[in-house]
Each structure stands twice: as structure tokens, then as C-alpha cells.
Design a protein around this motif. Structure first.
Motif, PDB file in Angstrom:
ATOM      1  N   PRO A  55       0.616  -1.463  -0.176  1.00 16.06           N
ATOM      2  CA  PRO A  55       0.077  -0.073   0.034  1.00 16.06           C
ATOM      3  C   PRO A  55       0.620   1.259  -0.068  1.00 16.06           C
ATOM      4  CG  PRO A  55      -0.319  -1.147   2.041  1.00 16.06           C
ATOM      5  CD  PRO A  55       0.256  -1.949   1.206  1.00 16.06           C
ATOM      6  N   ARG A  56       2.296   1.225   0.356  1.00 15.08           N
ATOM      7  CA  ARG A  56       2.963   2.411   0.357  1.00 15.08           C
ATOM      8  C   ARG A  56       3.786   2.565  -1.002  1.00 15.08           C
ATOM      9  NH1 ARG A  56       4.623   3.087   6.942  1.00 15.08           N
ATOM     10  NH2 ARG A  56       2.568   3.468   7.605  1.00 15.08           N
ATOM     11  N   LEU A  57       3.707   1.635  -1.780  1.00 17.40           N
ATOM     12  CA  LEU A  57       4.627   1.709  -2.950  1.00 17.40           C
ATOM     13  C   LEU A  57       4.032   2.275  -4.236  1.00 17.40           C
ATOM     14  CD1 LEU A  57       7.502   0.670  -3.755  1.00 17.40           C
ATOM     15  CD2 LEU A  57       6.554  -1.491  -4.330  1.00 17.40           C
ATOM     16  N   GLU A  58       4.803   3.025  -5.075  1.00 17.52           N
ATOM     17  CA  GLU A  58       4.330   3.927  -6.132  1.00 17.52           C
ATOM     18  C   GLU A  58       5.412   3.504  -7.280  1.00 17.52           C
ATOM     19  OE1 GLU A  58       1.122   7.138  -4.777  1.00 17.52           O
ATOM     20  OE2 GLU A  58       3.298   7.534  -4.186  1.00 17.52           O
ATOM     21  N   LEU A  59       5.023   3.823  -8.487  1.00 18.55           N
ATOM     22  CA  LEU A  59       5.789   3.908  -9.445  1.00 18.55           C
ATOM     23  C   LEU A  59       5.647   5.418 -10.089  1.00 18.55           C
ATOM     24  CD1 LEU A  59       8.007   2.576 -11.457  1.00 18.55           C
ATOM     25  CD2 LEU A  59       5.966   1.975 -12.812  1.00 18.55           C
ATOM     26  N   ARG A  60       6.709   6.208 -10.285  1.00 15.88           N
ATOM     27  CA  ARG A  60       6.776   7.574 -10.669  1.00 15.88           C
ATOM     28  C   ARG A  60       7.319   7.314 -12.047  1.00 15.88           C
ATOM     29  NH1 ARG A  60      10.707  11.706 -10.372  1.00 15.88           N
ATOM     30  NH2 ARG A  60       9.531  13.876 -10.808  1.00 15.88           N
ATOM     31  N   LEU A  61       6.557   7.772 -13.088  1.00 19.59           N
ATOM     32  CA  LEU A  61       6.892   7.811 -14.601  1.00 19.59           C
ATOM     33  C   LEU A  61       7.180   9.164 -14.846  1.00 19.59           C
ATOM     34  CD1 LEU A  61       4.559   5.225 -15.873  1.00 19.59           C
ATOM     35  CD2 LEU A  61       6.950   4.796 -15.359  1.00 19.59           C
ATOM     36  N   ALA A  62       8.553   9.655 -15.340  1.00 21.45           N
ATOM     37  CA  ALA A  62       8.906  10.987 -15.614  1.00 21.45           C
ATOM     38  C   ALA A  62       9.563  11.101 -17.020  1.00 21.45           C
ATOM     39  CB  ALA A  62       9.237  11.639 -14.485  1.00 21.45           C
ATOM     40  N   THR A  63       9.208  12.087 -17.500  1.00 22.91           N
ATOM     41  CA  THR A  63       9.914  12.470 -18.781  1.00 22.91           C
ATOM     42  C   THR A  63      10.286  13.975 -18.528  1.00 22.91           C
ATOM     43  OG1 THR A  63      10.084  12.436 -21.126  1.00 22.91           O
ATOM     44  CG2 THR A  63       7.963  12.894 -20.364  1.00 22.91           C
ATOM     45  N   THR A  80      15.191  13.552 -20.595  1.00 22.77           N
ATOM     46  CA  THR A  80      15.387  12.416 -19.746  1.00 22.77           C
ATOM     47  C   THR A  80      14.107  11.800 -19.701  1.00 22.77           C
ATOM     48  OG1 THR A  80      14.415  13.789 -17.884  1.00 22.77           O
ATOM     49  CG2 THR A  80      17.129  13.874 -18.480  1.00 22.77           C
ATOM     50  N   LEU A  81      14.174  10.115 -19.510  1.00 25.65           N
ATOM     51  CA  LEU A  81      13.101   9.342 -19.041  1.00 25.65           C
ATOM     52  C   LEU A  81      13.582   8.582 -17.776  1.00 25.65           C
ATOM     53  CD1 LEU A  81      10.405   7.962 -20.082  1.00 25.65           C
ATOM     54  CD2 LEU A  81      12.129   6.333 -21.194  1.00 25.65           C
ATOM     55  N   ALA A  82      12.730   8.890 -16.894  1.00 24.63           N
ATOM     56  CA  ALA A  82      12.962   8.449 -15.337  1.00 24.63           C
ATOM     57  C   ALA A  82      12.030   7.818 -14.591  1.00 24.63           C
ATOM     58  CB  ALA A  82      13.475   9.946 -14.766  1.00 24.63           C
ATOM     59  N   PRO A  83      11.886   6.585 -14.634  1.00 24.22           N
ATOM     60  CA  PRO A  83      10.974   5.876 -13.610  1.00 24.22           C
ATOM     61  C   PRO A  83      11.675   5.834 -12.661  1.00 24.22           C
ATOM     62  CG  PRO A  83      12.081   4.331 -15.219  1.00 24.22           C
ATOM     63  CD  PRO A  83      12.747   5.605 -15.680  1.00 24.22           C
ATOM     64  N   ALA A  84      10.818   5.763 -11.487  1.00 26.45           N
ATOM     65  CA  ALA A  84      11.404   5.337 -10.079  1.00 26.45           C
ATOM     66  C   ALA A  84      10.410   4.916  -9.077  1.00 26.45           C
ATOM     67  CB  ALA A  84      11.835   6.878  -9.535  1.00 26.45           C
ATOM     68  N   LEU A  85      10.832   4.106  -8.471  1.00 31.13           N
ATOM     69  CA  LEU A  85      10.173   3.455  -7.368  1.00 31.13           C
ATOM     70  C   LEU A  85       9.942   4.350  -6.115  1.00 31.13           C
ATOM     71  CD1 LEU A  85      10.879  -0.142  -7.361  1.00 31.13           C
ATOM     72  CD2 LEU A  85       8.713   0.854  -7.941  1.00 31.13           C
ATOM     73  N   ARG A  86       8.937   4.806  -5.644  1.00 33.68           N
ATOM     74  CA  ARG A  86       8.709   5.721  -4.287  1.00 33.68           C
ATOM     75  C   ARG A  86       7.981   4.944  -3.223  1.00 33.68           C
ATOM     76  NH1 ARG A  86       5.010  11.175  -4.028  1.00 33.68           N
ATOM     77  NH2 ARG A  86       6.998  11.741  -5.544  1.00 33.68           N
ATOM     78  N   TRP A  87       8.775   5.115  -2.137  1.00 25.74           N
ATOM     79  CA  TRP A  87       8.192   4.411  -0.796  1.00 25.74           C
ATOM     80  C   TRP A  87       7.581   5.615   0.051  1.00 25.74           C
ATOM     81  CZ3 TRP A  87       7.060  -0.316   1.147  1.00 25.74           C
ATOM     82  CH2 TRP A  87       6.619  -0.445   2.226  1.00 25.74           C
TER      83      TRP A  87
END
Length: 167
Positions: A55-63, A80-87
Motif C-alpha cells: 500500500p505504500r509503494l508507487e511507480l513514478r514515471l517521468a520525462t 530524460t526518461l526517469a522511472p522511479a519506485l517511491r516508498w
């Protein structure tokens, strides 16, 4: 940064913002590189919940667009193309930590005294942040390197302070 590079970077940012996905957010960050070059980053992103995993995990998809400016004509820019896992630590609106590996495509293969060798660079990013006003305030450390694809591999880092807000 030359006028042509500056115009190309501004045109790319305009297209990026105009063509961004619906319900996206904008993050603007300012900082410096390990070579003391001023760094400005603008990203359009979207958060994808990963609640089926946790429940506290997300995926941030950024360009976005990274602009590097210096006193000399050594400026540079990158898409830039920057995926990141967010807690997120304290529920949906608490402090968070992000980490991700993305990609960047630079206009030139030099950043001041650093020889990048290739226009393509990997973007490794760690960030911490907190909700602030109607958005988020974050501090990010990003490393750019070609991972040894071609020598020399003189990567560099940026340290930026950013603010993310809904469009």
C-alpha cells in the motif's frame, strides 16, 4: 549554452509540456553539478499506485528536460526518461524516498571538463521529499554515466531541490 542549443532546449520543453499526459504533474528543480554547473530540470510525470504489491509503494514515471548552464559556452541539455519506485512513510501524504534508473540523451558529449563519450547516459537517482503546500518538495541526487559503454566514462552528478505540483 549556445543560442541554438538554448532554442532547441526551449522548444523541446514547450513540446514536452504541451504534449504531457492528462492528469500529470510538473516538477521543476534547480541545483548544481559536481562540476559546479547550474542545473535546471523540468519533468512531466505521473504516479502509478502499486498497492497490489504494497500500500505504500508507487511507480513514478517521468520525462523531462535537463538544462546545464555555465559561464562559458559549455552548456548542455538532455531529454530524460526517469522511472522511479517511491516508498511513502506515513500513509498517502507523508514523507517519501524514491530511487530509479532511467536514461538521458544529451546534445553534447561534454559537461565542462567531463568527457561523457556518448550522448546516451544512464540516470541513477535517489530522492527524498515531503508534501508542502499543494505539492511536494524534494531533494535529489542524480548520477549520469554511460556505464562503460565507451571510454572515457567521465560521469557527473547533480544535486537539486525541486517542487512538484499538479497541472
Amino acid at each position: 549554452m549556445s543560442r541554438a542549443s538554448h532554442r532547441a532546449a526551449c522548444a523541446a520543453l514547450t513540446l514536452l509540456l504541451a504534449g504531457g499526459p492528462a492528469m500529470a504533474d510538473l516538477q521543476v528543480a534547480v541545483g548544481a553539478t559536481s562540476e559546479s554547473t547550474v542545473a535546471l530540470k523540468a519533468e512531466v510525470d505521473r504516479i502509478v499506485p502499486l498497492s497490489s504489491l504494497h500500500p505504500r509503494l508507487e511507480l513514478r514515471l517521468a520525462t523531462g528536460l535537463l538544462l546545464l548552464s555555465s559561464d562559458e559556452e559549455d552548456g548542455n541539455a538532455a531529454l530524460t526518461l526517469a522511472p522511479a519506485l517511491r516508498w511513502t512513510f506515513a500513509g498517502d501524504q507523508g514523507a517519501f524516498v524514491e530511487g530509479g534508473i532511467g536514461a538521458a540523451l544529451f546534445l553534447k558529449t561534454r559537461v565542462e571538463s567531463r568527457n561523457l563519450s556518448t550522448a546516451f547516459q544512464f540516470e541513477d537517482r535517489l530522492a527524498v521529499g515531503v508534501p508542502w503546500a499543494s505539492g511536494e518538495l524534494s531533494l535529489a541526487l542524480t548520477h549520469y554515466s554511460n556505464a562503460g559503454i565507451k571510454e572515457p566514462n567521465d560521469g557527473f552528478e547533480t544535486l537539486t531541490l525541486g517542487y512538484r505540483f499538479p497541472l
